[in-house]
Design an enzyme around this catalytic site. Structure first.
Site, mmCIF file in Angstrom:
data_model
loop_
_atom_site.group_PDB
_atom_site.id
_atom_site.type_symbol
_atom_site.label_atom_id
_atom_site.label_comp_id
_atom_site.label_asym_id
_atom_site.label_seq_id
_atom_site.Cartn_x
_atom_site.Cartn_y
_atom_site.Cartn_z
ATOM 1 N N HIS A 29 0.861 -1.180 0.000
ATOM 2 C CA HIS A 29 0.000 0.000 0.000
ATOM 3 C C HIS A 29 0.902 1.235 0.000
ATOM 4 C CE1 HIS A 29 -2.357 -3.068 2.228
ATOM 5 N NE2 HIS A 29 -3.444 -2.469 1.777
ATOM 6 N N ASP A 82 2.045 2.070 3.522
ATOM 7 C CA ASP A 82 2.987 1.149 4.169
ATOM 8 C C ASP A 82 4.393 1.728 4.175
ATOM 9 O OD1 ASP A 82 0.873 -0.656 4.081
ATOM 10 O OD2 ASP A 82 1.670 -1.764 2.363
#
EC number: 5.3.1.5
Length: 449
Positions: free
Chosen positions: A103, A106
């Site tokens: 993501h 992240d």
């Protein structure tokens, strides 16, 4: 890399049936072994999930995180983000996988504005791209986290607040640009908050129309910038939403067809999500592949005794065999699909090296499932079983039904004077117990060799 983060771990190799006490090693995954006409690495295309592997602190609803990671001493958020990239690429090399997934959130901390956040993210992406050039590591898919931040409390594309929709679109725009930079083969949309808590205050039709517009905008922008990734929707029935709009494969396919998305989007399916929807993983894969909409797979499993999404590393040989049989029937996981380990160690497995053991059990489980599925396919066991079960449609009235020449009048004439004894005599027993026993035999025999 200047530091060795994962100390005491060498590159993990295929060891076959050596005693597992000898340490880390794959018993069934031999990446360059050719089976079923392809290398195992090409059948399986394993990927490591950045969020669970490098960010997850192993928290649960009743306790703080327990994870011990080799970069925990770093306190500056950007220094930590950059150090995690070093640790991640060392991990990929030692595990021997070819792909990663992430993501946007992240990778780097958020700033006060989206501009600041994008600047932080780009610094980390620069480092990832440098590592890709050095190592050949590829991105199976990237995605955008539009569920963690409080601004997404009521969804992103389905938010009742137009400012949130606009922010989500701007965030996704940059995420698509990043996908192009890293050469992501797919782009995934998981809408954890694209659903509702109560229908009393929800315009469900409007929210789904907004979601469809959002997906069309995303595909249009990807085309505009030349980002040639397969777009994927990931079903999940609930959690954190009370009811998520992309409940399961069938519901999501209906949504895709309703809003003319099925030409550009396929499905990314997860084992634990299938269980939460009341299905087996095999069921969800079957639904997707028979609609020609199987895109990619997230490899994990739930716990039959726990009613939420626990993202456990897969270890169920029976379930993995069933899933891989569908993949073998399909010829591949998908046009550009792979098996991403959307999985994390248990809270009590907090040591850094537990991450390697978790991925090894997952990799070996699906490699074993592939070996068994290919053996069953080679022997034609299930094909013969299914063909025999439906053999009545090969001749007589069954052939007429198949050909479309029968109608209610002709079928009434055929059936109206048939005695019940004749119908019952023509009904064959389904030897399900024998079938399951045979599948167990295939698993034991194939994996013993």
């Amino acid at each position: 890399m200047t530091n060795e983060y994962w100390q005491g771990v060498d590159q993990i190799k295929y060891i076959g049936h050596q005693d597992k006490k000898s340490g880390l090693g794959f018993q069934y995954y031999n990446p360059d072994e050719v089976i079923g006409g392809k290398k195992m690495r090409d059948w399986l295309r394993f990927s490591v999930a950045y969020w669970h592997t490098f960010d997850q602190r192993l928290v649960d609803p009743f306790g703080d995180g327990t994870a011990q990671r080799p970069y925990d001493h770093i306190t500056d958020p950007m220094d930590l983000a950059l150090a995690k990239v070093d640790a991640a690429f060392e991990f990929y090399h030692k595990l021997g996988v070819d792909y990663l997934c992430f993501h946007d959130r992240d990778l780097a901390p958020e700033g006060d504005t989206l501009r600041e956040t994008n600047r932080n993210l780009d610094k980390v992406i620069d480092k990832i791209v440098d590592y890709q050039k050095q190592t050949g590591m590829k991105v199976l898919w990237n995605t955008s986290n539009m569920f963690t931040n409080p601004r997404f409390v009521a969804g992103a594309a389905t938010s009742p607040d137009a400012d949130v929709f606009a922010y989500a679109a701007a965030q996704l725009k940059h995420s698509l640009e990043i996908g192009k930079r890293v050469g992501a083969e797919n782009y995934v949309f998981w809408g954890g908050r694209e659903g509702y808590e109560s229908l009393w205050n929800t315009n469900m039709k409007l929210e789904q129309e907004h979601a469809a517009k959002f997906f069309h905008m995303a595909k249009d922008y990807a085309n505009e910038i030349g980002f040639d990734a397969q777009m994927l929707l990931e079903p999940k029935p609930k959690e954190p939403s009370t009811h998520q709009y992309d409940f399961d494969a069938a519901t999501t396919i209906a949504f895709m067809k309703e809003y003319d998305l099925d030409k550009d989007f396929k499905l990314n399916l997860e084992g634990n999500h299938a269980n939460l929807a009341g299905h087996t993983y095999q069921h969800e894969i079957r639904v997707a592949r028979e609609a020609n909409l199987l895109g990619s797979l997230d490899a994990n499993q739930g716990d039959k005794l726990i009613g939420w999404d626990i993202d456990e590393f897969p270890s169920d040989l029976y379930e993995a065999t069933a899933a891989m049989y569908e993949v073998v029937e399909n010829g591949s996981i998908g046009p550009r699909g792979g098996l991403n380990f959307d999985a994390k160690p248990r809270r009590s497995s907090f040591a850094a090296n537990d991450l390697f053991y978790g991925h090894i059990v997952g990799i070996d489980t699906f490699a074993a499932g592939l070996r068994v599925a290919l053996k069953m396919k080679q022997d034609g066991f299930l094909e013969k079983l299914v063909a025999d079960r439906y053999s009545s449609y090969q001749s007589g009235v069954g052939a007429e039904i198949e050909a479309g020449t029968a109608d209610f009048k002709s079928l009434e004439s055929y059936a109206i004077d048939k005695p019940q004894s004749e119908l019952i005599a023509a009904t064959s027993s389904d030897p399900l117990e024998e079938v399951k026993d045979t599948i167990n035999h295939y698993i034991i025999e194939t994996l013993s060799k």
